[in-house]
Design a protein around this motif. Sequence first.
Motif, mmCIF file in Angstrom:
data_model
loop_
_atom_site.group_PDB
_atom_site.id
_atom_site.type_symbol
_atom_site.label_atom_id
_atom_site.label_comp_id
_atom_site.label_asym_id
_atom_site.label_seq_id
_atom_site.Cartn_x
_atom_site.Cartn_y
_atom_site.Cartn_z
ATOM 1 N N UNK A 146 24.648 18.112 -5.613
ATOM 2 C CA UNK A 146 25.967 18.403 -5.060
ATOM 3 C C UNK A 146 26.252 17.438 -3.914
ATOM 4 N N UNK A 147 27.325 16.705 -3.996
ATOM 5 C CA UNK A 147 27.720 15.791 -2.923
ATOM 6 C C UNK A 147 28.677 16.520 -1.981
ATOM 7 N N UNK A 148 28.423 16.381 -0.697
ATOM 8 C CA UNK A 148 29.301 16.987 0.310
ATOM 9 C C UNK A 148 29.667 15.913 1.325
ATOM 10 N N UNK A 179 22.269 5.246 -5.175
ATOM 11 C CA UNK A 179 21.902 4.912 -3.799
ATOM 12 C C UNK A 179 21.778 6.181 -2.955
ATOM 13 N N UNK A 180 20.861 6.180 -1.993
ATOM 14 C CA UNK A 180 20.765 7.317 -1.065
ATOM 15 C C UNK A 180 22.010 7.367 -0.177
ATOM 16 N N UNK A 181 22.281 8.495 0.442
ATOM 17 C CA UNK A 181 23.497 8.659 1.256
ATOM 18 C C UNK A 181 23.693 7.579 2.313
ATOM 19 N N UNK A 183 22.864 4.450 2.250
ATOM 20 C CA UNK A 183 23.375 3.229 1.641
ATOM 21 C C UNK A 183 24.807 3.409 1.137
ATOM 22 N N UNK A 184 25.125 4.611 0.677
ATOM 23 C CA UNK A 184 26.501 4.893 0.251
ATOM 24 C C UNK A 184 27.463 4.678 1.415
ATOM 25 N N UNK A 185 27.099 5.208 2.579
ATOM 26 C CA UNK A 185 27.963 5.039 3.753
ATOM 27 C C UNK A 185 27.988 3.586 4.217
ATOM 28 N N UNK A 186 26.884 2.882 4.077
ATOM 29 C CA UNK A 186 26.849 1.475 4.463
ATOM 30 C C UNK A 186 27.797 0.661 3.580
ATOM 31 N N UNK A 187 27.787 0.942 2.266
ATOM 32 C CA UNK A 187 28.712 0.246 1.367
ATOM 33 C C UNK A 187 30.157 0.583 1.707
#
Length: 213
Positions: A146-148, A179-181, A183-187
């Motif tokens: 689940x993504x939050x 990708x882990x969270x 890295x998602x935010x970094x992208x």
Amino acid sequence: LAAAWHPEDAALATAARDRALADRRPFVVEQRVVHRGGDVRQTVTRGEVVSDADGAVAGMRGTTQDVTERRREATAVLEARAALMRQTMELAEEHRVKESLQRAVLPARLPSVTGVELAARYLPADMPSLVGGDWYDAFCLPDGSLAVATGDVVGHDLEAAATMGQVRNALRAYAFSDDPPAQVLARLNRLITGLGDTRLATALFGRLHPAQG
């Protein structure tokens, strides 16, 4: 006085004078007068017909008052009210657009996930605007997690709401990678800064694996 009437108002003033002579009733007429130096002034003339003992017209008497400044003040008030009304209508329309955009971007409903209870409430801090750059999101990923997410774009205007929509949609797209969270935010950060958006934004993103706890 008649010799000083503004050419465009002379007919109106003459007609008012002639009616007074005919019906012998007091009259009020507004007309512009032109001074010798060319200065145009707005005036109000109040007068009445004077009759002699036999009832014949003996003359007219009355006063002419310069109301130029009063008219200017009244016009300024009307213009200010009109400007305020236009501004109010523009703000109402902007609010309607922002509200529609916010409804389109925020999830209509939260996902139903076994073992997880989700609840959300949108309560803006800036009550006059009601909407802006804040958002929350929750959705299921292909691996069963689940993504939050929750975040905020600085500002409470239409641009903030539009930027929020871009950030939220980009985050959703990146979240479907492996990708882990972090890295998602970094992208996401590289995308937003690369687009040249000068607004500051904050976000929190994570994955919850209900089966693993």
